[in-house]
Scaffold this motif. Sequence first.
Motif, PDB file in Angstrom:
ATOM      1  N   VAL A  51       0.764  -1.320  -0.125  1.00  0.00           N
ATOM      2  CA  VAL A  51       0.065   0.029   0.069  1.00  0.00           C
ATOM      3  C   VAL A  51       0.715   1.270   0.002  1.00  0.00           C
ATOM      4  O   VAL A  51       1.709   1.525   0.906  1.00  0.00           O
ATOM      5  CB  VAL A  51      -0.876   0.069   1.080  1.00  0.00           C
ATOM      6  N   GLN A  52       0.819   2.037  -0.946  1.00  0.00           N
ATOM      7  CA  GLN A  52       1.374   3.358  -1.124  1.00  0.00           C
ATOM      8  C   GLN A  52       0.485   4.636  -0.531  1.00  0.00           C
ATOM      9  O   GLN A  52      -0.843   4.542  -1.435  1.00  0.00           O
ATOM     10  CB  GLN A  52       1.920   3.506  -2.602  1.00  0.00           C
ATOM     11  N   ASN A  53       0.980   5.470   0.050  1.00  0.00           N
ATOM     12  CA  ASN A  53       0.187   6.495   0.240  1.00  0.00           C
ATOM     13  C   ASN A  53       0.047   7.594  -0.691  1.00  0.00           C
ATOM     14  O   ASN A  53      -1.066   8.180  -0.839  1.00  0.00           O
ATOM     15  CB  ASN A  53       0.201   7.253   1.837  1.00  0.00           C
ATOM     16  N   ASN A  65       5.042   9.091   4.773  1.00  0.00           N
ATOM     17  CA  ASN A  65       4.140   8.458   3.984  1.00  0.00           C
ATOM     18  C   ASN A  65       3.961   7.075   4.455  1.00  0.00           C
ATOM     19  O   ASN A  65       2.840   6.452   4.164  1.00  0.00           O
ATOM     20  CB  ASN A  65       4.835   8.278   2.513  1.00  0.00           C
ATOM     21  N   LEU A  66       5.082   6.328   5.084  1.00  0.00           N
ATOM     22  CA  LEU A  66       4.805   5.133   5.247  1.00  0.00           C
ATOM     23  C   LEU A  66       3.923   4.979   6.537  1.00  0.00           C
ATOM     24  O   LEU A  66       3.057   3.981   6.525  1.00  0.00           O
ATOM     25  CB  LEU A  66       6.190   4.621   5.804  1.00  0.00           C
ATOM     26  N   ALA A 115       3.428  -1.876   5.698  1.00  0.00           N
ATOM     27  CA  ALA A 115       2.148  -1.235   4.997  1.00  0.00           C
ATOM     28  C   ALA A 115       1.926  -2.327   3.552  1.00  0.00           C
ATOM     29  O   ALA A 115       1.716  -2.216   2.505  1.00  0.00           O
ATOM     30  CB  ALA A 115       2.555  -0.058   4.000  1.00  0.00           C
ATOM     31  N   ILE A 116       1.791  -3.576   4.261  1.00  0.00           N
ATOM     32  CA  ILE A 116       1.801  -4.742   3.396  1.00  0.00           C
ATOM     33  C   ILE A 116       0.517  -5.584   3.819  1.00  0.00           C
ATOM     34  O   ILE A 116       0.389  -6.030   4.957  1.00  0.00           O
ATOM     35  CB  ILE A 116       2.971  -5.779   3.281  1.00  0.00           C
ATOM     36  N   ILE A 117      -0.274  -6.002   2.673  1.00  0.00           N
ATOM     37  CA  ILE A 117      -1.325  -6.917   2.881  1.00  0.00           C
ATOM     38  C   ILE A 117      -1.169  -8.231   2.334  1.00  0.00           C
ATOM     39  O   ILE A 117      -0.471  -8.111   0.981  1.00  0.00           O
ATOM     40  CB  ILE A 117      -2.578  -6.328   2.254  1.00  0.00           C
ATOM     41  N   VAL A 153      -2.252   0.691  -4.583  1.00  0.00           N
ATOM     42  CA  VAL A 153      -1.569  -0.635  -4.079  1.00  0.00           C
ATOM     43  C   VAL A 153      -1.109  -1.389  -5.180  1.00  0.00           C
ATOM     44  O   VAL A 153      -1.540  -1.330  -6.425  1.00  0.00           O
ATOM     45  CB  VAL A 153      -2.839  -1.541  -3.452  1.00  0.00           C
ATOM     46  N   LYS A 154      -0.172  -1.835  -5.030  1.00  0.00           N
ATOM     47  CA  LYS A 154       0.559  -2.920  -6.091  1.00  0.00           C
ATOM     48  C   LYS A 154       0.946  -4.118  -5.570  1.00  0.00           C
ATOM     49  O   LYS A 154       1.226  -4.495  -4.346  1.00  0.00           O
ATOM     50  CB  LYS A 154       1.773  -2.218  -6.942  1.00  0.00           C
ATOM     51  N   ALA A 155       0.921  -5.191  -6.540  1.00  0.00           N
ATOM     52  CA  ALA A 155       1.442  -6.478  -6.074  1.00  0.00           C
ATOM     53  C   ALA A 155       2.936  -6.634  -6.101  1.00  0.00           C
ATOM     54  O   ALA A 155       3.668  -6.201  -6.661  1.00  0.00           O
ATOM     55  CB  ALA A 155       0.962  -7.644  -6.966  1.00  0.00           C
TER      56      ALA A 155
END
Length: 221
Positions: A51-53, A65-66, A115-117, A153-155
Amino acid sequence: MQDFHANDIIELFINKMKWLWIGLVCGALLLSAYTLLFVKSQYTASIGLYVQNTEDNNGVATSTNLSASQMLTNSYAVILRDVETLERAMKNMTVPASLYDLAKGLSIKTSEDTAIITVTAKTEDPLLSQAMCQALASVAPEMLSEVVGAGKVKALGDVSPSVEIAPNYVRNGLLGALGGLLLTAGIIFLIFLTDTTVKNKEDLQRVTDLPVLGEIPTLGL
């Protein structure tokens, strides 16, 4: 029911060691056979989503940002579990699956202080587990952008290969062995408790005060 001492129990199990071993082996074989014949295999696959803010700072991550990204992960995780998200993912499935399959098989977890899902799928089909993760990851950016309107969000790479996680044949075999051993020991002990026959002079002295005049030895023929 007869009186007994700890030494009697130890001697009993030593004398019945053969039966204890038989119970142990039979228990291990029976549960292993049941596992092999009736327990279905389970496969799991997973993919990480970062996840990027914001896209500011020329792609350089800052502590602010983190921190904001970490706050977004919990909201994103809830959205990924939503029925509408799962319905969109179902349309992108390369392997046939129902909405119920996705809801039951998918697990969404956030990592503390990151920030990881992590999206994980567990099913009885290795291809289905991979397809579920891929489908959800493919609709996640658009869905999250529509609902939250902030961040992206990016993989983190591709979906991992499916891995068989169940059944655990070694664990089940050991549990079967333990169960067989305990069951055999219980039966032996129960027979011992209910046995009222006199086998030696010690047994006789427990039930009477009469003196023992003599013993007839056991002769091996």
